[in-house]
Motif scaffolding. Sequence first.
Motif, mmCIF file in Angstrom:
data_model
loop_
_atom_site.group_PDB
_atom_site.id
_atom_site.type_symbol
_atom_site.label_atom_id
_atom_site.label_comp_id
_atom_site.label_asym_id
_atom_site.label_seq_id
_atom_site.Cartn_x
_atom_site.Cartn_y
_atom_site.Cartn_z
ATOM 1 N N GLU A 133 -66.465 -4.628 8.245
ATOM 2 C CA GLU A 133 -65.591 -5.717 9.120
ATOM 3 C C GLU A 133 -66.399 -6.064 10.446
ATOM 4 O OE1 GLU A 133 -62.646 -7.053 9.277
ATOM 5 O OE2 GLU A 133 -61.750 -6.064 7.379
ATOM 6 N N GLU A 134 -67.051 -4.911 10.895
ATOM 7 C CA GLU A 134 -67.761 -5.278 12.143
ATOM 8 C C GLU A 134 -69.148 -6.303 11.827
ATOM 9 O OE1 GLU A 134 -68.504 -4.028 15.818
ATOM 10 O OE2 GLU A 134 -66.440 -4.803 15.074
ATOM 11 N N MET A 135 -69.613 -5.884 10.796
ATOM 12 C CA MET A 135 -70.848 -7.179 10.213
ATOM 13 C C MET A 135 -70.153 -8.500 10.346
ATOM 14 S SD MET A 135 -72.842 -4.978 7.477
ATOM 15 C CE MET A 135 -73.458 -3.201 7.923
ATOM 16 N N ARG A 136 -69.179 -8.625 9.548
ATOM 17 C CA ARG A 136 -68.277 -9.829 9.620
ATOM 18 C C ARG A 136 -67.932 -10.362 11.068
ATOM 19 N NH1 ARG A 136 -63.785 -12.926 10.078
ATOM 20 N NH2 ARG A 136 -63.539 -14.481 8.396
ATOM 21 N N ARG A 137 -67.498 -9.514 11.824
ATOM 22 C CA ARG A 137 -67.120 -10.073 13.370
ATOM 23 C C ARG A 137 -68.231 -10.582 13.912
ATOM 24 N NH1 ARG A 137 -67.713 -8.109 18.126
ATOM 25 N NH2 ARG A 137 -68.760 -6.171 17.624
ATOM 26 N N THR A 138 -69.420 -9.982 13.713
ATOM 27 C CA THR A 138 -70.581 -10.322 14.508
ATOM 28 C C THR A 138 -71.234 -11.557 14.131
ATOM 29 O OG1 THR A 138 -71.918 -8.604 13.623
ATOM 30 C CG2 THR A 138 -70.880 -8.010 15.523
ATOM 31 N N LEU A 139 -71.225 -11.770 12.823
ATOM 32 C CA LEU A 139 -71.681 -13.147 12.127
ATOM 33 C C LEU A 139 -70.977 -14.399 12.643
ATOM 34 C CD1 LEU A 139 -72.646 -11.779 8.675
ATOM 35 C CD2 LEU A 139 -74.097 -12.576 10.497
ATOM 36 N N CYS A 140 -71.620 -15.298 12.745
ATOM 37 C CA CYS A 140 -71.006 -16.650 12.834
ATOM 38 C C CYS A 140 -70.206 -17.242 11.539
ATOM 39 C CB CYS A 140 -72.080 -17.581 13.404
ATOM 40 S SG CYS A 140 -73.363 -18.168 12.210
ATOM 41 N N PRO A 141 -69.348 -18.294 11.733
ATOM 42 C CA PRO A 141 -68.795 -18.699 10.413
ATOM 43 C C PRO A 141 -70.072 -19.194 9.384
ATOM 44 C CG PRO A 141 -67.794 -19.835 12.552
ATOM 45 C CD PRO A 141 -68.897 -18.803 12.797
ATOM 46 N N ALA A 142 -69.501 -18.592 8.191
ATOM 47 C CA ALA A 142 -70.687 -18.955 7.058
ATOM 48 C C ALA A 142 -72.028 -18.228 7.119
ATOM 49 C CB ALA A 142 -70.827 -20.552 6.727
ATOM 50 N N GLY A 143 -72.082 -17.213 8.269
ATOM 51 C CA GLY A 143 -73.214 -16.433 8.153
ATOM 52 C C GLY A 143 -73.471 -15.678 7.073
ATOM 53 N N LEU A 144 -74.940 -15.099 7.084
ATOM 54 C CA LEU A 144 -75.260 -14.444 5.738
ATOM 55 C C LEU A 144 -75.528 -13.077 5.990
ATOM 56 C CD1 LEU A 144 -77.465 -17.163 4.119
ATOM 57 C CD2 LEU A 144 -75.475 -16.183 3.431
ATOM 58 N N LEU A 145 -75.312 -12.047 5.096
ATOM 59 C CA LEU A 145 -75.597 -10.879 5.112
ATOM 60 C C LEU A 145 -76.617 -10.503 3.958
ATOM 61 C CD1 LEU A 145 -75.206 -7.685 6.283
ATOM 62 C CD2 LEU A 145 -73.111 -7.745 4.769
ATOM 63 N N LEU A 146 -77.595 -9.836 4.353
ATOM 64 C CA LEU A 146 -78.604 -9.379 3.187
ATOM 65 C C LEU A 146 -78.785 -7.977 3.424
ATOM 66 C CD1 LEU A 146 -80.776 -9.807 1.076
ATOM 67 C CD2 LEU A 146 -82.395 -10.015 2.711
ATOM 68 N N LEU A 147 -78.175 -7.056 2.302
ATOM 69 C CA LEU A 147 -77.734 -5.865 2.349
ATOM 70 C C LEU A 147 -78.445 -5.226 1.172
ATOM 71 C CD1 LEU A 147 -75.468 -3.702 3.405
ATOM 72 C CD2 LEU A 147 -73.970 -4.288 1.480
ATOM 73 N N SER A 148 -79.106 -3.661 1.511
ATOM 74 C CA SER A 148 -79.525 -3.147 0.303
ATOM 75 C C SER A 148 -79.111 -1.417 0.385
ATOM 76 C CB SER A 148 -81.124 -3.157 0.243
ATOM 77 O OG SER A 148 -81.658 -2.701 1.455
ATOM 78 N N PHE A 149 -79.046 -1.099 -1.025
ATOM 79 C CA PHE A 149 -78.761 0.416 -0.983
ATOM 80 C C PHE A 149 -79.653 0.952 -2.272
ATOM 81 C CE2 PHE A 149 -75.415 -2.230 -2.543
ATOM 82 C CZ PHE A 149 -75.138 -2.019 -3.624
ATOM 83 N N HIS A 150 -79.160 2.375 -2.364
ATOM 84 C CA HIS A 150 -79.683 2.931 -3.499
ATOM 85 C C HIS A 150 -78.530 3.022 -4.467
ATOM 86 C CE1 HIS A 150 -83.217 4.365 -1.498
ATOM 87 N NE2 HIS A 150 -82.679 4.542 -0.353
#
Length: 219
Positions: A133-150
């Motif tokens: 939710e915080e990642m979404r809040r701080t992104l602009c409209p249509a902003g992109l998130l590149l996420l990685s994990f094991h």
Amino acid sequence: MSDLGHDISDIRDSYDAVAEEYATRLHEELAGKPLDRALLSCLLEQTGPGGTIADLGCGPGHVAAWLTGNGAHTVGIDLSAGMVETGRRRFPEVEFRQGDLRELPAKDGEFASAVAFYSIIHLHPDDLPRAFEEMRRTLCPAGLLLLSFHMGEEIRHMGEWWGQQVNLDFRFLAPARIAALLEAAGFAVEMRMERTCYPDEAETRRCYFLARRLPRDPA
């Protein structure tokens, strides 16, 4: 538990303890990760000129510095004061902030896109929805998130790291669960990629998501 959720002081203290050694060992990490560089380049291209990219859980800032070196304005955010201090000293061209993934030190819509490479793997599963939710809040409209994990279901505990006492759990995560949490937080997953480990990495299988911030449905 704090108001934010589960206590994460052990995570902060552990990364403080290894910050300098971590920076030394991983300074050129991206040189041996062609797929990671390709994904970062894709993110840069879709972000466009003038947009700020956040590196969430940036550690000593080598990913943020790579982005900056390729033309981005980048803000690195990390829980560990030691990591932030090390990053500022090594990469003065990058803006660094100390902060928690569950309460990011950033304004609403401040970032055009964000990277979170292996930074959610220490969070308790109950804290993941708030972090997304915080990642979404701080992104602009249509902003992109590149996420990685094991990938997986296990938890690997580490009590010693490069000669320092630490108390860290590395949580492996199921891609289907992460996709569902991202969608619940207001993202659309546009790309999913898996890869095996490179020779110098821990022997895990890794997953990457590229997700786009969606508008909220009107109440």
